[in-house]
Write a protein that holds these residues in place. Structure first.
Motif, PDB file in Angstrom:
ATOM      1  N   ARG A  12      12.622 -92.070  24.377  1.00 11.31           N
ATOM      2  CA  ARG A  12      12.206 -90.753  24.873  1.00 11.31           C
ATOM      3  C   ARG A  12      11.812 -90.871  26.318  1.00 11.31           C
ATOM      4  N   ASP A  13      12.354 -90.018  27.151  1.00 16.17           N
ATOM      5  CA  ASP A  13      11.914 -90.075  28.539  1.00 16.17           C
ATOM      6  C   ASP A  13      11.727 -88.703  29.154  1.00 16.17           C
ATOM      7  N   THR A  14      11.536 -87.682  28.326  1.00 15.73           N
ATOM      8  CA  THR A  14      11.232 -86.371  28.890  1.00 15.73           C
ATOM      9  C   THR A  14       9.801 -85.994  28.544  1.00 15.73           C
ATOM     10  N   ARG A  39       3.725 -88.494  19.719  1.00 12.86           N
ATOM     11  CA  ARG A  39       4.452 -89.557  20.428  1.00 12.86           C
ATOM     12  C   ARG A  39       3.964 -90.960  20.100  1.00 12.86           C
ATOM     13  N   ILE A  40       3.912 -91.255  18.807  1.00 12.78           N
ATOM     14  CA  ILE A  40       3.635 -92.619  18.358  1.00 12.78           C
ATOM     15  C   ILE A  40       4.842 -93.481  18.709  1.00 12.78           C
ATOM     16  N   PHE A  41       4.601 -94.729  19.131  1.00 15.15           N
ATOM     17  CA  PHE A  41       5.733 -95.624  19.398  1.00 15.15           C
ATOM     18  C   PHE A  41       6.345 -96.040  18.054  1.00 15.15           C
ATOM     19  N   PRO A  42       7.564 -95.591  17.754  1.00 15.75           N
ATOM     20  CA  PRO A  42       8.091 -95.781  16.402  1.00 15.75           C
ATOM     21  C   PRO A  42       8.380 -97.235  16.026  1.00 15.75           C
ATOM     22  N   THR A  43       8.724 -98.080  17.019  1.00 14.16           N
ATOM     23  CA  THR A  43       9.090 -99.455  16.664  1.00 14.16           C
ATOM     24  C   THR A  43       7.915-100.419  16.821  1.00 14.16           C
ATOM     25  N   LEU A  44       6.746 -99.897  17.166  1.00 12.73           N
ATOM     26  CA  LEU A  44       5.549-100.735  17.221  1.00 12.73           C
ATOM     27  C   LEU A  44       4.735-100.500  15.946  1.00 12.73           C
ATOM     28  N   ASP A  60      10.293 -97.583  23.921  1.00 10.38           N
ATOM     29  CA  ASP A  60      10.217 -96.511  22.922  1.00 10.38           C
ATOM     30  C   ASP A  60      10.038 -95.141  23.556  1.00 10.38           C
ATOM     31  N   ASP A  61       9.167 -95.051  24.543  1.00 10.96           N
ATOM     32  CA  ASP A  61       8.810 -93.735  25.082  1.00 10.96           C
ATOM     33  C   ASP A  61       8.219 -93.914  26.474  1.00 10.96           C
TER      34      ASP A  61
END
Lengths: 239, 291
Positions: B288-290, A86-91, B173-174
């Motif tokens: 992503r939010d799960t 779960r790397i932040f893709p847009t950072l 982002d997540d």
């Protein structure tokens, strides 16, 4: 340090964890092994406070943390590297690292350099977007991002997942190095052989329950473990 | 003449951009598709009108007060409506219905407080001209463009270089991962609603002098929503591009082709853009939010 007793967790009406109990002592690497869907990741998400429907106790350094919100649990020193990284893709890589130390305030150059010295690849790619990294680089970044928050307990969920063998070796070398530096680690692995290699103690999770536990050396020679987990892994790798 | 059309189209486009940014900020951080966003514009416009016609003659002060009030309305919409619904397990469709309720009820409140007649801002605000060497352009348009660009630049800097801005991008982002690193999502999403509401409030006061302020001015939200989607829904830079594009198409289509069919031309081009790029110009970013 971490003491989980009779943990139950639910997704709506479905019960995902039935009875999970285990302990992690300071300075140890403890692993939870078990098949896909056994409830290992759910256990970590429950400890981290993402799953809120739960019963039982989760104590960290003697304090009950089971009802705290996720960000409070991080501030206690429990940091998770979740499955799939779960790397932040847009950072960018560097921004990802800085977010890892969000509760520490402004992250100093020196602190970033410490992480870069463990994973030099990240320094080369520090201006690149997180989404453009390879799986192995993302795993390094995910671990670095967690480290920068100075965890007391680091929880790693399937660090080997989807990586090439030599990258897995590299990641596990860094886990061993962390342990030598005194880090306490809770490790989740489907690859039981790998997990038993680096850990001190292990718990076997099946269908939301802890069914077996012990020293890794002992478990490794256990007939049942050998046939179900170590044997099965070999079959999987042939497929 | 072309320059006038360009300038006025750009000015209206900038207003669309501000509102479209509000749509995208809210959607990408909280997952709420707030159809009622346009009604925050109405709050800004009417509050701005009241301030300038009773409290002060300073237009800038009216912008600031309208920004604060509309921001508060945005904040309350999240705290009292959207967040509780999401927390109790409400799905996207329930949140959408709640936002439609806002879309319908806010104008009624506006009509009760300000009446149903359109309210004109004082003429002196919109009459000035600005000398640009060889030519003159409308001072109001000039102000709208200047202020909007300044706001857009401030946003880019904020999201890029501040710790808070980076945390908000991480949430976008997540939403799970940001919590796993200690970001208090609830708090920052509340701040985003405050900021997004403030943006629409500014848009309302900027819109007032070039048209008028009234309880039904929130319908501009539909065009701004279209602008956000064309730019790439959830993408703040895309919202800016989409808004300006819409303003220019509308201005040139309306004056050079037909003013009667202005909206037909506008939405025709919109549909064409969506056919070629269904995810908008800059594309939709996945969230992503799960767990």
């Amino acid at each position: 340090m971490l003491n989980v007793e009779h943990l139950q967790a639910f997704y709506g009406n479905a019960q995902a964890l039935e009875d999970i109990s285990f302990t992690v002592n300071e300075g140890e690497i403890v692993c939870l092994i078990g098949n896909n869907g056994a409830g290992k990741s759910t256990t970590l998400m429950s400890i981290s406070g993402i799953i809120k429907q739960k019963q039982g106790t989760i104590q960290f350094n003697g304090e009950d943390i089971s009802q705290l919100p996720a960000h409070k649990i991080v501030s206690k020193g429990i940091i998770q590297v979740p499955e799939g990284r779960r790397i932040f893709p847009t950072l960018t890589v560097e921004e990802n690292l800085k977010i890892g130390g969000f509760l520490k305030g402004k992250i100093s150059k020196a602190r970033l350099e410490e992480i870069y010295s463990i994973f030099p690849r990240l320094k080369e790619r520090r201006k690149q977007l997180g989404g453009s990294l390879s799986g192995g680089e993302q795993q390094m970044l995910a671990i670095g991002r967690a480290m920068i928050g100075e965890p007391k307990l680091l929880m790693l969920d399937e660090p080997s997942l989807g990586l090439a063998p030599q990258i897995i070796d590299m990641i596990f070398d860094s886990i061993i190095a962390l342990r030598k530096s005194g880090m306490t680690i809770l490790l989740i692995e489907q690859n039981a052989e790998l997990a038993l290699d680096v850990s001190d103690r292990a718990y076997v999770v099946e269908l939301g329950k802890c069914v077996l536990s012990g020293e890794c050396e002992v478990l490794r020679n256990d007939q049942q473990i050998q046939s179900i987990y170590l044997g099965q892994h070999e079959q999987e790798s042939v497929v | 003449m072309y320059l006038d059309i360009l300038v006025s189209g750009l000015a209206v486009g900038c207003i669309y951009s501000l509102i479209a940014m509000s749509y995208s900020l809210i959607f990408r951080s909280s997952g709420v598709l707030n159809i009622g966003t346009g009604e925050f514009v109405m709050v800004g416009g009417l509050v701005g009108y009241s301030v300038i016609s009773t409290l002060t003659t300073n237009y800038y002060l009216s912008i600031i007060i309208a920004m604060v009030i509309a921001g508060t309305v945005g904040y309350l919409a999240n705290t009292l409506v959207f967040h509780p619904i999401q927390k109790r397990g409400g799905q996207d469709v329930h949140v959408l219905i709640a936002s439609i309720a806002i879309l319908i009820s806010l104008p009624q409140i506006g009509a009760l407080l300000w009446g149903a007649e359109p309210l004109s801002f004082p003429n002196n605000i919109s009459q000035g001209q600005v000398n640009l060497g060889v030519t003159q352009i409308s001072g109001m348009s000039f102000l709208i463009i200047l202020l909007s660009f300044a706001i857009m630049i401030v946003f880019q800097v904020f999201f890029r270089f501040t710790r808070l801005g980076q945390a908000m991008r991480a949430i976008a982002d997540d939403r799970i991962m940001s919590q796993l690193l200690g970001v208090n999502n609830h708090k920052y999403i509340a701040i985003i609603f405050l900021i997004a509401g403030g943006l629409t409030g500014i848009a309302g006061v900027l819109l007032g002098p070039i048209y008028y302020a009234s309880y039904d001015m929130g319908t501009i939200g539909v065009k701004a929503f279209a602008a956000a989607v064309v730019g790439g829904f959830g993408n703040v830079t895309g919202a800016v591009i989409g808004g300006i594009l819409l303003g220019l198409i509308e201005a040139f289509g309306g004056t050079m082709v037909s003013s009667q069919f202005r909206d037909l031309i506008l939405y025709g081009i919109l549909i064409a853009v969506m056919l070629f790029r269904p995810t908008g110009i800059l594309g939709i970013k996945q969230r992503r939010d799960t767990a």
